[in-house]
Design a protein around this motif. Structure first.
Motif, PDB file in Angstrom:
ATOM      1  N   GLY A  76       0.776  -1.328   0.020  1.00  0.00           N
ATOM      2  CA  GLY A  76       0.058   0.066   0.090  1.00  0.00           C
ATOM      3  C   GLY A  76       0.675   1.222   0.118  1.00  0.00           C
ATOM      4  O   GLY A  76       0.339   2.276   0.012  1.00  0.00           O
ATOM      5  N   GLU A  77       2.223   1.083   0.037  1.00  0.00           N
ATOM      6  CA  GLU A  77       2.893   2.326   0.047  1.00  0.00           C
ATOM      7  C   GLU A  77       4.329   2.238  -0.463  1.00  0.00           C
ATOM      8  O   GLU A  77       4.908   1.398  -0.331  1.00  0.00           O
ATOM      9  CB  GLU A  77       3.000   3.017   1.584  1.00  0.00           C
ATOM     10  N   ARG A  78       4.870   3.298  -0.931  1.00  0.00           N
ATOM     11  CA  ARG A  78       5.945   3.308  -1.361  1.00  0.00           C
ATOM     12  C   ARG A  78       6.795   4.588  -0.903  1.00  0.00           C
ATOM     13  O   ARG A  78       6.323   5.683  -0.864  1.00  0.00           O
ATOM     14  CB  ARG A  78       6.309   3.611  -3.163  1.00  0.00           C
ATOM     15  N   ARG A  79       7.987   4.541  -0.203  1.00  0.00           N
ATOM     16  CA  ARG A  79       8.646   5.532   0.330  1.00  0.00           C
ATOM     17  C   ARG A  79       9.915   5.989  -0.672  1.00  0.00           C
ATOM     18  O   ARG A  79      10.696   5.107  -0.849  1.00  0.00           O
ATOM     19  CB  ARG A  79       9.003   5.351   1.876  1.00  0.00           C
ATOM     20  N   ILE A  80      10.138   7.128  -0.694  1.00  0.00           N
ATOM     21  CA  ILE A  80      11.081   7.617  -1.821  1.00  0.00           C
ATOM     22  C   ILE A  80      11.900   8.768  -1.015  1.00  0.00           C
ATOM     23  O   ILE A  80      11.594   9.584  -0.632  1.00  0.00           O
ATOM     24  CB  ILE A  80      10.451   8.356  -2.839  1.00  0.00           C
ATOM     25  N   ALA A  81      13.214   8.314  -0.807  1.00  0.00           N
ATOM     26  CA  ALA A  81      14.313   9.358  -0.174  1.00  0.00           C
ATOM     27  C   ALA A  81      15.236   9.624  -1.366  1.00  0.00           C
ATOM     28  O   ALA A  81      15.768   8.783  -1.825  1.00  0.00           O
ATOM     29  CB  ALA A  81      14.716   8.821   1.200  1.00  0.00           C
ATOM     30  N   ARG A  82      15.772  10.897  -1.410  1.00  0.00           N
ATOM     31  CA  ARG A  82      16.848  11.280  -2.286  1.00  0.00           C
ATOM     32  C   ARG A  82      18.076  11.476  -1.385  1.00  0.00           C
ATOM     33  O   ARG A  82      17.835  12.484  -0.539  1.00  0.00           O
ATOM     34  CB  ARG A  82      16.483  12.353  -3.075  1.00  0.00           C
ATOM     35  N   LEU A  83      19.168  11.115  -1.632  1.00  0.00           N
ATOM     36  CA  LEU A  83      20.462  11.418  -0.668  1.00  0.00           C
ATOM     37  C   LEU A  83      21.398  12.060  -1.649  1.00  0.00           C
ATOM     38  O   LEU A  83      21.521  11.719  -2.583  1.00  0.00           O
ATOM     39  CB  LEU A  83      20.843  10.142  -0.251  1.00  0.00           C
ATOM     40  N   GLY A  84      22.111  13.031  -1.004  1.00  0.00           N
ATOM     41  CA  GLY A  84      23.112  13.716  -1.584  1.00  0.00           C
ATOM     42  C   GLY A  84      24.218  12.607  -1.555  1.00  0.00           C
ATOM     43  O   GLY A  84      24.493  11.686  -1.180  1.00  0.00           O
ATOM     44  N   ALA A  85      25.494  13.491  -2.080  1.00  0.00           N
ATOM     45  CA  ALA A  85      26.636  12.877  -2.299  1.00  0.00           C
ATOM     46  C   ALA A  85      27.225  12.284  -1.191  1.00  0.00           C
ATOM     47  O   ALA A  85      27.889  11.115  -1.141  1.00  0.00           O
ATOM     48  CB  ALA A  85      27.637  13.917  -3.077  1.00  0.00           C
ATOM     49  N   ARG A  86      27.082  12.907   0.139  1.00  0.00           N
ATOM     50  CA  ARG A  86      27.380  12.363   1.385  1.00  0.00           C
ATOM     51  C   ARG A  86      26.511  11.429   2.022  1.00  0.00           C
ATOM     52  O   ARG A  86      26.828  11.566   3.404  1.00  0.00           O
ATOM     53  CB  ARG A  86      28.124  13.564   2.134  1.00  0.00           C
ATOM     54  N   GLY A  87      25.417  11.172   1.603  1.00  0.00           N
ATOM     55  CA  GLY A  87      24.542  10.325   1.995  1.00  0.00           C
ATOM     56  C   GLY A  87      23.450  11.477   2.879  1.00  0.00           C
ATOM     57  O   GLY A  87      22.725  10.719   3.689  1.00  0.00           O
ATOM     58  N   ARG A  88      23.396  12.604   2.680  1.00  0.00           N
ATOM     59  CA  ARG A  88      22.652  13.189   3.283  1.00  0.00           C
ATOM     60  C   ARG A  88      21.275  13.447   2.765  1.00  0.00           C
ATOM     61  O   ARG A  88      21.004  13.505   1.540  1.00  0.00           O
ATOM     62  CB  ARG A  88      23.251  14.821   3.452  1.00  0.00           C
ATOM     63  N   LEU A  89      20.174  13.449   3.327  1.00  0.00           N
ATOM     64  CA  LEU A  89      18.801  13.491   3.122  1.00  0.00           C
ATOM     65  C   LEU A  89      18.462  14.691   2.600  1.00  0.00           C
ATOM     66  O   LEU A  89      18.530  15.633   3.155  1.00  0.00           O
ATOM     67  CB  LEU A  89      17.817  13.078   4.396  1.00  0.00           C
ATOM     68  N   VAL A  90      18.041  14.892   1.304  1.00  0.00           N
ATOM     69  CA  VAL A  90      17.644  15.951   0.624  1.00  0.00           C
ATOM     70  C   VAL A  90      16.361  16.233   0.224  1.00  0.00           C
ATOM     71  O   VAL A  90      15.849  17.161  -0.011  1.00  0.00           O
ATOM     72  CB  VAL A  90      18.788  16.464  -0.621  1.00  0.00           C
ATOM     73  N   ALA A  91      15.482  15.035   0.215  1.00  0.00           N
ATOM     74  CA  ALA A  91      14.173  15.163  -0.404  1.00  0.00           C
ATOM     75  C   ALA A  91      13.569  13.667   0.155  1.00  0.00           C
ATOM     76  O   ALA A  91      14.033  12.785   0.228  1.00  0.00           O
ATOM     77  CB  ALA A  91      13.973  15.415  -1.852  1.00  0.00           C
ATOM     78  N   TYR A  92      12.270  13.911   0.616  1.00  0.00           N
ATOM     79  CA  TYR A  92      11.579  12.668   0.799  1.00  0.00           C
ATOM     80  C   TYR A  92       9.966  12.795   0.527  1.00  0.00           C
ATOM     81  O   TYR A  92       9.580  13.843   0.667  1.00  0.00           O
ATOM     82  CB  TYR A  92      11.746  12.450   2.449  1.00  0.00           C
ATOM     83  N   MET A  93       9.608  11.788   0.111  1.00  0.00           N
ATOM     84  CA  MET A  93       7.901  11.599  -0.078  1.00  0.00           C
ATOM     85  C   MET A  93       7.198  10.282   0.016  1.00  0.00           C
ATOM     86  O   MET A  93       8.350   9.073  -0.066  1.00  0.00           O
ATOM     87  CB  MET A  93       7.544  12.315  -1.713  1.00  0.00           C
TER      88      MET A  93
END
Length: 217
Positions: A13-30
């Motif tokens: 029922g769900e997909r979680r999407i995380a974008r990580l920067g070059a050093r593994g830093r979270l830059v976006a989530y939805m």
């Protein structure tokens, strides 16, 4: 963004999407719920149900029990940027059909926000559909996340990986399947903090975030 990764964790029922920067830093989530599609970017042939001069806008029916708000400044397709907006009663009337594109999906009891200032080809496409109805679906969270392709895309769902390779062939070589859990404990802790309604403040205070109630049509 060089070296960034997109993590897509799928569960029932769900997909979680995380974008990580070059050093593994979270830059976006939805989060994406396939059973409840995100309307952002969707094109509708809508119909005006209520004109609300006190709110400087109008309420629209999108069909399928969906509604949206049309602001007065976005109700006249011919208005140029910077030009003064006409009163809502001069732009639309109850029963009028018009093409609109969703720029803010329904959230927290509030309906979608749907300007009528769309391109000519969008208006022509809408005119070929009954009002109210969906004309063209939006890109969805995954489509928006992949509008700027990351260097790597990782998912814990093999079926989703196959679907993504077919849907986004330009990114096919960047998609890899990783075993569950895809989101490491540190990332899960950061996401839990982001989605919590309470934000800790210095000296022991707390700030609670909440959406104001919607105005009924």
């Amino acid at each position: 963004m060089a070296g960034d990764r997109l993590l897509i964790s799928a569960s029932p029922g769900e997909r979680r999407i995380a974008r990580l920067g070059a050093r593994g830093r979270l830059v976006a989530y939805m989060a994406e719920r396939p059973a409840r599609p995100d309307l952002g970017g969707a094109l509708f042939h809508a119909r005006v149900t209520t004109v609300a001069p006190a709110l400087a806008g109008a309420f629209l029916s999108l069909g399928r029990d969906l509604s949206a708000f049309l602001p007065a400044e976005e109700a006249d397709p011919a208005r140029q940027d910077g030009a003064p907006a006409r009163p809502i009663t001069a732009s639309v009337q109850v029963g009028k059909a018009l093409a609109v594109r969703i720029i803010r999906a329904p959230m927290g009891g509030k309906g979608a926000r749907a300007p009528a200032r769309v391109a000519d080809d969008a208006r022509r496409a809408a005119a070929a559909h009954p009002a109210p109805s969906l004309v063209r679906a939006g890109p969805g969270p995954l489509g928006r996340a992949l509008a700027e392709p990351p260097d790597g895309i990782e998912t814990d769902d093999p079926d989703l990986a196959l679907s993504l390779r077919a849907r986004f062939p330009a990114c096919a070589g960047r998609i890899a399947v990783r075993p569950w859990p895809l989101f490491e404990a540190e990332l899960e802790e950061e996401l839990e903090g982001l989605t919590a309604p309470d934000v800790p403040l210095p000296r022991g205070g707390r700030l609670r975030l909440a959406l104001p109630p919607a105005v009924p049509a």
